[in-house]
Scaffold this active site. Structure first.
Site, PDB file in Angstrom:
ATOM      1  N   ASN A   8      -1.252  -4.593  -4.115  1.00 34.18           N
ATOM      2  CA  ASN A   8      -2.622  -4.327  -3.670  1.00 34.18           C
ATOM      3  C   ASN A   8      -3.408  -3.829  -4.888  1.00 34.18           C
ATOM      4  OD1 ASN A   8      -4.966  -3.410  -2.483  1.00 34.18           O
ATOM      5  ND2 ASN A   8      -3.990  -1.759  -1.316  1.00 34.18           N
ATOM      6  N   HIS A  96      -5.643  -0.897   5.960  1.00 35.20           N
ATOM      7  CA  HIS A  96      -5.185   0.022   4.914  1.00 35.20           C
ATOM      8  C   HIS A  96      -5.834   1.393   5.130  1.00 35.20           C
ATOM      9  CE1 HIS A  96      -4.669   1.916   1.021  1.00 35.20           C
ATOM     10  NE2 HIS A  96      -3.651   1.090   0.847  1.00 35.20           N
ATOM     11  N   GLU A  98      -7.163   3.453   3.213  1.00 40.01           N
ATOM     12  CA  GLU A  98      -8.455   3.660   2.532  1.00 40.01           C
ATOM     13  C   GLU A  98      -9.592   3.019   3.316  1.00 40.01           C
ATOM     14  OE1 GLU A  98      -7.193   2.219  -1.266  1.00 40.01           O
ATOM     15  OE2 GLU A  98      -5.964   4.010  -1.539  1.00 40.01           O
ATOM     16  N   GLY A 174      -0.720   7.082  -3.524  1.00 34.49           N
ATOM     17  CA  GLY A 174      -1.321   7.581  -4.762  1.00 34.49           C
ATOM     18  C   GLY A 174      -0.921   8.997  -5.137  1.00 34.49           C
ATOM     19  N   SER A 214       3.326   5.099  -3.148  1.00 33.89           N
ATOM     20  CA  SER A 214       4.002   5.577  -4.365  1.00 33.89           C
ATOM     21  C   SER A 214       5.318   4.846  -4.671  1.00 33.89           C
ATOM     22  CB  SER A 214       4.246   7.094  -4.293  1.00 33.89           C
ATOM     23  OG  SER A 214       3.011   7.781  -4.285  1.00 33.89           O
ATOM     24  N   GLY A 235       0.645  -0.241  -4.811  1.00 38.22           N
ATOM     25  CA  GLY A 235      -0.727  -0.039  -5.284  1.00 38.22           C
ATOM     26  C   GLY A 235      -0.757   0.026  -6.802  1.00 38.22           C
TER      27      GLY A 235
END
Ligand code: PGA
Length: 254
Positions: A8, A96, A98, A174, A214, A235
């Site tokens: 992603n 997602h 976010e 993240g 992560s 990510g």
């Protein structure tokens, strides 16, 4: 069943120059590598869909990071499933965290998007996961159960195999903090149980349940191989082709 390795790229790769550099590096990393037990997918920003499709070669498939649920018309700023498909996309990430957080996407909208994707023959990669607050309140299983059921509500069972589900705890995105193998395994078993109850074993056993949050070459064994996940959503590390392909190799050989 091949393992899924999904990158992603989020809102990164800002120019044609950066894009070309990225594609060159990715092709170099891929050359001569044997990754026959994995299905590798990159999800760049929409503006790069076509050039990624043309520039990346046969070994990697392309997806988008979102779609709208309508096919076409007066929806300023939106991208339809048919557009993604017609520009070479085969997959789409839906729901997602976010998008849920910054664009207030609801489970109901996520459900509409999944149905629209399937109608356009795009394969949805659906993200579910709990917040830190929910985890600390022992609500993880309840949250996952609601999200999965609402996302998949009313989907025809003959289509369910096209869907992949990502267990992606929001607190692991993240942050470099990851759940234990056991926690991931528990989430996977719950999702599998819901799938079997809703769609029958025969129709749902091909649904891949993967992990996101992560993932890197150090965490991948603990978060994917040990808990028996069917792949990963990556990510940050997908921005570095060397790391991305290293993770794919570990999964392929795992
Ligand atoms: P991360 O992001 O790998 O940087 O934690 C994962 C994701 O948001 O899908």
């Amino acid at each position: 069943m091949d393992k899924l390795v999904v990158g992603n790229l989020k809102m990164n790769v800002l120019s044609p120059l950066e894009r070309d550099r990225y594609l060159d590096l990715m092709k170099k990393e891929l050359s001569g590598k044997e990754l026959s037990k994995t299905e590798i997918i990159l999800c760049p920003p929409y503006v790069h869909l076509e050039s990624f499709k043309k520039g990346i070669g046969e070994k990697i498939k392309i997806g988008s990071q979102n779609i709208f649920w309508e096919k076409e018309g007066p929806f300023t700023g939106e991208i339809s499933p048919a557009m993604v498909k017609n520009y070479g996309g085969e997959y789409v990430i839906i729901g997602h965290s976010e998008r849920r957080k910054y664009f207030c996407e609801t489970d109901e909208e996520i459900n509409l998007k999944i149905k629209a994707a399937l109608k356009a023959s795009l394969r949805p990669i659906v993200c579910v996961g709990e917040t830190k607050l929910e985890k600390d309140a022992n609500q993880t299983m309840k949250v996952l159960s609601c999200q999965v059921k609402e996302a998949l509500f009313g989907i025809n069972r003959t289509k369910i195999e096209q869907v992949a589900i990502v267990y992606e705890p929001i607190w692991a995105v993240g942050t470099d903090v990851v759940p234990t193998s056991n926690e991931i395994m528990e989430a996977k078993l719950l999702i599998r149980k819901i799938l079997i109850e809703t769609f029958d074993k025969r129709y749902s056993e091909g649904v891949r349940i993967i992990y996101g949050g992560s993932v890197n070459s150090k965490t991948v064994r603990e978060v994917c191989i040990e808990p028996g996940m069917d792949g990963v959503l990556i990510g940050r590390e997908s921005l570095t082709p060397f790391e991305f392909i290293k993770i794919a190799e570990i999964i392929n050989n795992g």
